[in-house]
Scaffold this motif. Structure first.
Motif, mmCIF file in Angstrom:
data_model
loop_
_atom_site.group_PDB
_atom_site.id
_atom_site.type_symbol
_atom_site.label_atom_id
_atom_site.label_comp_id
_atom_site.label_asym_id
_atom_site.label_seq_id
_atom_site.Cartn_x
_atom_site.Cartn_y
_atom_site.Cartn_z
ATOM 1 N N ALA A 1 4.523 4.531 7.809
ATOM 2 C CA ALA A 1 5.083 3.425 6.989
ATOM 3 C C ALA A 1 6.475 2.917 7.383
ATOM 4 O O ALA A 1 6.823 1.573 7.489
ATOM 5 N N PHE A 2 7.218 3.992 8.112
ATOM 6 C CA PHE A 2 8.544 3.475 8.337
ATOM 7 C C PHE A 2 8.610 3.245 9.853
ATOM 8 O O PHE A 2 9.567 2.877 10.468
ATOM 9 N N LEU B 1 3.268 8.205 0.987
ATOM 10 C CA LEU B 1 4.375 7.553 0.532
ATOM 11 C C LEU B 1 4.628 7.294 -0.895
ATOM 12 O O LEU B 1 5.842 7.681 -1.220
ATOM 13 N N GLN B 2 3.573 7.300 -1.677
ATOM 14 C CA GLN B 2 3.740 7.341 -2.926
ATOM 15 C C GLN B 2 4.502 8.741 -3.644
ATOM 16 O O GLN B 2 5.156 8.593 -4.393
ATOM 17 N N GLU B 3 3.958 9.861 -3.175
ATOM 18 C CA GLU B 3 4.611 11.109 -3.470
ATOM 19 C C GLU B 3 6.026 11.126 -3.173
ATOM 20 O O GLU B 3 6.865 11.631 -3.955
ATOM 21 N N ASP C 1 0.789 -1.221 0.125
ATOM 22 C CA ASP C 1 0.129 0.017 -0.002
ATOM 23 C C ASP C 1 0.807 1.163 0.114
ATOM 24 O O ASP C 1 1.580 1.668 0.852
ATOM 25 N N LEU C 2 1.012 2.030 -1.068
ATOM 26 C CA LEU C 2 1.644 3.303 -1.125
ATOM 27 C C LEU C 2 0.744 4.564 -0.805
ATOM 28 O O LEU C 2 1.275 5.494 -0.837
ATOM 29 N N SER C 3 -0.372 4.382 -0.359
ATOM 30 C CA SER C 3 -0.889 5.532 0.142
ATOM 31 C C SER C 3 -1.107 5.715 1.382
ATOM 32 O O SER C 3 -1.553 6.767 1.850
ATOM 33 N N THR C 4 -0.160 4.909 2.132
ATOM 34 C CA THR C 4 0.075 5.182 3.670
ATOM 35 C C THR C 4 0.739 6.386 3.869
ATOM 36 O O THR C 4 1.584 7.106 3.053
ATOM 37 N N ASP C 5 0.873 6.856 5.144
ATOM 38 C CA ASP C 5 1.541 8.002 5.506
ATOM 39 C C ASP C 5 3.247 7.579 5.615
ATOM 40 O O ASP C 5 3.429 6.569 6.085
#
Length: 318
Positions: free
Chosen positions: A32-33, A71-73, A24-28
């Motif tokens: 994410a980290f 995350l994606q951006e 999921d790349l939409s996460t914060d």
């Protein structure tokens, strides 16, 4: 169909590889980290796309330090930086990811461009596409049929020349490619033609004698037209992945490259190979290709590439 649409479609295999592996790349970004599985998924996705381990580590560091929340951006910014040589990377860091920081039309630095690469990557067809591209921008163009070893290679380039209205300098089949290059460079200078593209025979990057021949071709062009060739561009098939990077290094050692043209991006899920090419060679990607048509080869723009990779629209006016 527009170039951007063709590019998005051409990168679909690489996009699918990233999406399936990255999670999921939409996460914060901060969230994410805090999750080891998310970071590991992202790392695996980048390595699977042939980004390379060293570049992957840099990308993850940039993502973690990003001011972006999504995350994606953050990942798109980090990939864009990796796709630029050092000077351009510094420009992006200074100006931000704005339209003002984007690459202009690709103009050769001089008048003569040598086109090199291994067998079967499509150098002759690429030269024809380059000729059409620059002619559409008002440049006068010549071709040199320096591949004197492959059967009918000169005839193939001559057909393209006739179709495009481009003069082609040829020699006898099996003749000295350096002599063809010398004659063509002399003719270009005498006629005042804007651009000469010199085709060369495909050669395995492991064959020392053939790589030495490339050096000879470059030397005789300089004798005929001092200071040329100002550019040596390597044509690389994206499907070869990390093997392509090994090829590029050997060519770069033999005759320093000033740019790379990556073709057949539509045929691979390894589109990430562009990143180690730029980072390890320190030369820019000049053009990319996603098909067989004349307009399927276009100047490379790192932001455009990354947006197409993630299927994100480029803002109007950029």
């Amino acid at each position: 169909m527009s170039w951007l649409t063709r590019l998005r479609e051409g990168l679909s295999k690489t996009r699918k590889q990233l999406n399936e592996a990255a999670g999921d790349l939409s996460t914060d970004v901060r969230e994410a980290f805090t999750r080891l599985d998310t970071v590991e998924d992202l790392e695996y996705a980048l390595i699977a796309a042939d980004v390379g381990r060293a570049a992957t580590e840099e990308i993850l560091e940039d993502v973690k330090a990003s001011d972006r929340r999504n995350l994606q951006e953050a990942l798109m910014d980090a990939l864009t930086l990796q796709l630029e040589p050092d000077a351009r990377r510094a420009q992006f860091r200074r100006l931000g990811f704005t339209p003002d920081a984007r690459r202009a039309v690709v103009d050769p630095r001089g008048h003569v461009v040598m086109i090199v690469g291994v067998n079967g990557v499509g150098k002759t067809t690429t030269i024809a596409k380059l000729g059409e591209y620059y002619m559409s921008r008002g440049k006068s163009v010549m071709f040199a049929a320096g591949d004197t070893f492959r059967a009918a290679a000169g005839a193939q380039l001559a057909v393209w020349g006739e179709r495009l209205g481009v003069p082609v300098v040829q020699g006898p089949e099996g003749g000295d490619p350096a002599a063809v290059a010398y004659d063509a460079a002399t003719a270009r200078a005498a006629r005042g033609t804007d651009l000469l593209f010199v085709d060369t025979a495909g050669r395995l990057h492991t064959k020392h004698n053939l790589m030495e021949e490339l050096k000879k071709v470059r030397r005789v062009i300089d004798k005929a037209d001092p200071g040329e060739p100002a550019d040596v561009w390597l044509v690389l098939d994206a499907v070869t992945g990390q093997n392509g990077l090994a090829q590029a290094k050997k060519f770069h050692e033999a005759t320093p490259l000033t740019g790379v043209i990556v073709t057949k991006l539509d045929g691979t899920a390894k589109g990430g190979i562009l990143i180690p090419i730029v980072r390890e060679l320190g030369v820019p990607i000049k053009f990319i290709g996603v098909g067989e048509g004349a307009h399927d080869l276009q100047p490379f723009d790192s932001q455009e590439f990354v947006r197409a990779l993630f299927d994100v629209e480029i803002p109007r006016g950029s």
